[in-house]
Design an enzyme around this catalytic site. Structure first.
Site, PDB file in Angstrom:
ATOM      1  N   ARG A   1      -1.883  -0.585  -7.664  1.00 44.47           N
ATOM      2  CA  ARG A   1      -2.121   0.145  -6.405  1.00 44.47           C
ATOM      3  C   ARG A   1      -0.831   0.354  -5.629  1.00 44.47           C
ATOM      4  NH1 ARG A   1      -7.409   0.311  -4.659  1.00 44.47           N
ATOM      5  NH2 ARG A   1      -6.571   1.600  -3.030  1.00 44.47           N
TER       6      ARG A   1
ATOM      7  N   ARG B   1      -1.731   3.432   0.916  1.00 43.53           N
ATOM      8  CA  ARG B   1      -1.590   3.544   2.367  1.00 43.53           C
ATOM      9  C   ARG B   1      -0.483   2.713   2.998  1.00 43.53           C
ATOM     10  NH1 ARG B   1      -7.767   2.521   2.856  1.00 43.53           N
ATOM     11  NH2 ARG B   1      -7.094   1.485   0.974  1.00 43.53           N
TER      12      ARG B   1
ATOM     13  N   TYR C   1     -20.743  -1.067  -9.719  1.00 47.00           N
ATOM     14  CA  TYR C   1     -20.899  -0.109  -8.613  1.00 47.00           C
ATOM     15  C   TYR C   1     -22.078   0.835  -8.850  1.00 47.00           C
ATOM     16  CZ  TYR C   1     -16.290  -1.417  -6.754  1.00 47.00           C
ATOM     17  OH  TYR C   1     -15.225  -2.097  -6.225  1.00 47.00           O
TER      18      TYR C   1
HETATM   19  O1  CP3 Z   1      -2.467   1.712  -8.878  1.00 49.92           O
HETATM   20  C1  CP3 Z   1      -2.288   2.845  -8.397  1.00 49.92           C
HETATM   21  O2  CP3 Z   1      -1.471   3.076  -7.492  1.00 49.92           O
HETATM   22  C2  CP3 Z   1      -3.022   4.026  -9.042  1.00 49.92           C
HETATM   23  C3  CP3 Z   1      -4.235   4.427  -8.488  1.00 49.92           C
HETATM   24  C4  CP3 Z   1      -5.500   3.574  -8.386  1.00 49.92           C
HETATM   25  C5  CP3 Z   1      -6.419   3.750  -7.322  1.00 49.92           C
HETATM   26  N1  CP3 Z   1      -7.509   2.981  -7.557  1.00 49.92           N
HETATM   27  C6  CP3 Z   1      -6.202   4.651  -6.177  1.00 49.92           C
HETATM   28  C7  CP3 Z   1      -6.994   4.485  -4.949  1.00 49.92           C
HETATM   29  C8  CP3 Z   1      -6.057   2.622  -9.245  1.00 49.92           C
HETATM   30  C9  CP3 Z   1      -5.473   2.039 -10.526  1.00 49.92           C
HETATM   31  C10 CP3 Z   1      -7.325   2.259  -8.707  1.00 49.92           C
HETATM   32  C11 CP3 Z   1      -8.245   1.308  -9.371  1.00 49.92           C
HETATM   33  C12 CP3 Z   1      -9.495   0.929  -8.711  1.00 49.92           C
HETATM   34  N2  CP3 Z   1     -10.273   1.656  -7.856  1.00 49.92           N
HETATM   35  C13 CP3 Z   1     -10.164  -0.305  -8.969  1.00 49.92           C
HETATM   36  C14 CP3 Z   1      -9.702  -1.368  -9.915  1.00 49.92           C
HETATM   37  C15 CP3 Z   1      -8.594  -2.194  -9.387  1.00 49.92           C
HETATM   38  C16 CP3 Z   1      -8.885  -2.953  -8.110  1.00 49.92           C
HETATM   39  O3  CP3 Z   1      -8.268  -2.611  -7.099  1.00 49.92           O
HETATM   40  O4  CP3 Z   1      -9.693  -3.881  -8.158  1.00 49.92           O
HETATM   41  C17 CP3 Z   1     -11.337  -0.319  -8.190  1.00 49.92           C
HETATM   42  C18 CP3 Z   1     -12.350  -1.444  -8.108  1.00 49.92           C
HETATM   43  C19 CP3 Z   1     -11.395   0.934  -7.504  1.00 49.92           C
HETATM   44  C20 CP3 Z   1     -12.458   1.412  -6.600  1.00 49.92           C
HETATM   45  C21 CP3 Z   1     -11.938   1.757  -5.248  1.00 49.92           C
HETATM   46  N3  CP3 Z   1     -11.217   2.903  -4.954  1.00 49.92           N
HETATM   47  C22 CP3 Z   1     -12.111   1.043  -4.045  1.00 49.92           C
HETATM   48  C23 CP3 Z   1     -12.863  -0.268  -3.910  1.00 49.92           C
HETATM   49  C24 CP3 Z   1     -11.477   1.784  -3.038  1.00 49.92           C
HETATM   50  C25 CP3 Z   1     -11.496   1.509  -1.555  1.00 49.92           C
HETATM   51  C26 CP3 Z   1     -10.707   0.367  -1.120  1.00 49.92           C
HETATM   52  C27 CP3 Z   1      -9.271   0.737  -0.888  1.00 49.92           C
HETATM   53  O5  CP3 Z   1      -8.428  -0.093  -1.215  1.00 49.92           O
HETATM   54  O6  CP3 Z   1      -9.026   1.825  -0.372  1.00 49.92           O
HETATM   55  C28 CP3 Z   1     -10.884   2.922  -3.639  1.00 49.92           C
HETATM   56  C29 CP3 Z   1     -10.087   3.982  -2.983  1.00 49.92           C
HETATM   57  C30 CP3 Z   1      -8.694   4.198  -3.515  1.00 49.92           C
HETATM   58  N4  CP3 Z   1      -8.322   4.182  -4.840  1.00 49.92           N
HETATM   59  C31 CP3 Z   1      -7.547   4.535  -2.743  1.00 49.92           C
HETATM   60  C32 CP3 Z   1      -6.478   4.718  -3.637  1.00 49.92           C
HETATM   61  C33 CP3 Z   1      -5.059   5.127  -3.335  1.00 49.92           C
HETATM   62  C34 CP3 Z   1      -7.505   4.703  -1.255  1.00 49.92           C
HETATM   63  C35 CP3 Z   1      -7.809   6.104  -0.931  1.00 49.92           C
HETATM   64  C36 CP3 Z   1      -7.278   6.500   0.411  1.00 49.92           C
HETATM   65  O7  CP3 Z   1      -8.017   6.302   1.378  1.00 49.92           O
HETATM   66  O8  CP3 Z   1      -6.169   7.039   0.455  1.00 49.92           O
END
Ligand code: CP3
Length: 362
Positions: free
Chosen positions: A39, A43, A164
């Protein structure tokens, strides 16, 4: 394929970031650990917040130009040495016929609870249903070729996606999923099987589009005890590992909260096991030895420390990981939105500083 003994080692001082990552995944000698952060696009970067302004998250994942920019930001701004596809584990799900919304985590309006719903899940060719994913990878690969920075693809693992899809949203204990596991195992089995087909096709298409390495995220598999993990998760990971084009791209397996299932992670056959910060990496390194490489495992909150403290933490982790055949420096989970940019930069600088020390395996 793995652990081949080399008679001639290239001069380790000349490794570029792609060679360093691939060699670390496969347990070959390197000058120092490669570094990137889960990640890493997000943000905590003001430049990301600006890029994302006025745009939905899913929309941005489909906008090749912006997604490429988001993937490149951590390379340019904080010195990460690998680019990960900007996307989400839920990107391939709408094409299966399930509506997904982000608020900000994934939510499913019509949670999956029955075999009838699972029968209706489609598995389209990902090149047709999510062409932008592969275009982002191709553009990243071309843009980063001269700097020799590797590109990572990824997918969510079937268990975490199912968590989910069954629950309808994020949860602390995913009680609906666990109820299904015990009360209607055939339904969960059918769902995981459908998701496994999707994940294999999706990751192989990412490899074809140029991903050097792929990572499978099983964030919620650690909810299970060892016996349930062995029954519900290990066979799925093993099947995916067996069906990926791994001569072309090694596989990293991430399980959050997985300290108690390390042996099962190893049995999956993945090239690299990505560990969270609750795992004693010294002990894990001794356990895996030459059978797998490790990735991790700094607590994301530890990036709140001073630069000197971060350097010390990185040195500690890197030394502790020595008994494993390879090590990729990373966090134990995703980078948090309130992470100081300086902390992330200190983390990648600390990896480069390790290069001035004794090379691994030399
Ligand atoms: O690693 C990276 O930078 C690449 C992109 C990436 C995202 N999500 C972008 C994202 C990756 C590899 C993920 C994986 C992901 N997404 C997982 C597995 C890894 C982990 O974190 O446990 C899971 C469970 C998700 C599901 C998900 N997507 C959640 C729970 C959330 C909301 C919580 C949060 O941290 O925002 C997201 C949204 C998300 N995925 C964002 C990003 C950049 C935020 C979006 C935004 O508001 O800009």
């Amino acid at each position: 394929m793995n652990g081949a003994v080399e008679t001639v080692r290239p001069a380790v001082a000349t490794l570029d970031p792609t060679e360093r990552l691939l060699r670390s995944c496969r347990g070959e000698s390197v000058d120092r650990p490669p570094v990137w952060l889960m990640r890493q696009a997000g943000r905590y970067l003001p430049e990301y917040r600006k890029l994302r302004e006025g745009m939905g998250f899913l929309e941005m994942c489909q906008d090749v130009e912006r997604a490429v920019e988001a993937s490149l930001q951590p390379i340019q701004l904080v010195g990460s040495e690998a680019a990960i596809l900007f996307s989400d584990i839920f990107t391939p799900i709408p094409a299966m016929g399930v509506e997904v919304d982000f608020q900000p985590g994934p939510t499913i309006a019509d949670p999956i609870r029955s075999l009838e719903q699972i029968d209706k899940l489609r598995i389209p060719d990902p090149r047709e249903s999510t062409p932008y994913v592969f275009e982002i990878l191709r553009v990243l690969r071309a843009e980063l070729a001269s700097a020799r920075i590797p590109v990572l693809g990824f997918a969510g693992a079937p268990f975490t996606l199912a968590a989910y899809l069954v629950e309808g949203k994020g949860s602390k204990d995913f009680a609906a999923l666990k109820r299904m596991m015990y009360a209607a195992p055939e339904v969960l089995r059918a769902l995981q099987s459908r998701l496994t087909e999707m994940v294999v096709g999706y990751l192989n298409a990412q490899i074809e589009a140029g991903a050097h390495v792929v990572q499978l995220f099983d964030t919620w598999a650690g909810l299970l005890g060892p016996a349930e993990y062995r029954e519900w998760v290990l066979p799925v990971h093993a099947e995916i590992a067996a069906r990926l084009e791994r001569e072309r791209a090694p596989l990293i397996l991430y399980v959050n909260n997985g300290a108690h299932v390390l042996d099962e992670m190893l049995e999956s056959g993945a090239d690299v096991l990505s560990l969270d910060w609750r795992v004693d990496i010294a002990e894990a390194a001794r356990r895996v030895g030459d059978r797998a490489s490790l990735q991790g495992n700094l607590d994301p909150c530890a990036l709140q420390q001073t630069r000197e403290e971060i350097f010390a933490s990185v040195r500690r982790i890197s030394e502790a990981a020595q008994p494993a055949r390879g090590h990729i420096l990373n966090l134990g989970h995703g980078c948090l939105p309130d992470t100081p940019v300086e902390g992330v930069r200190a983390f990648t600088d600390a990896a480069r500083a390790l290069g001035e020390e004794q090379p691994r395996g030399a």
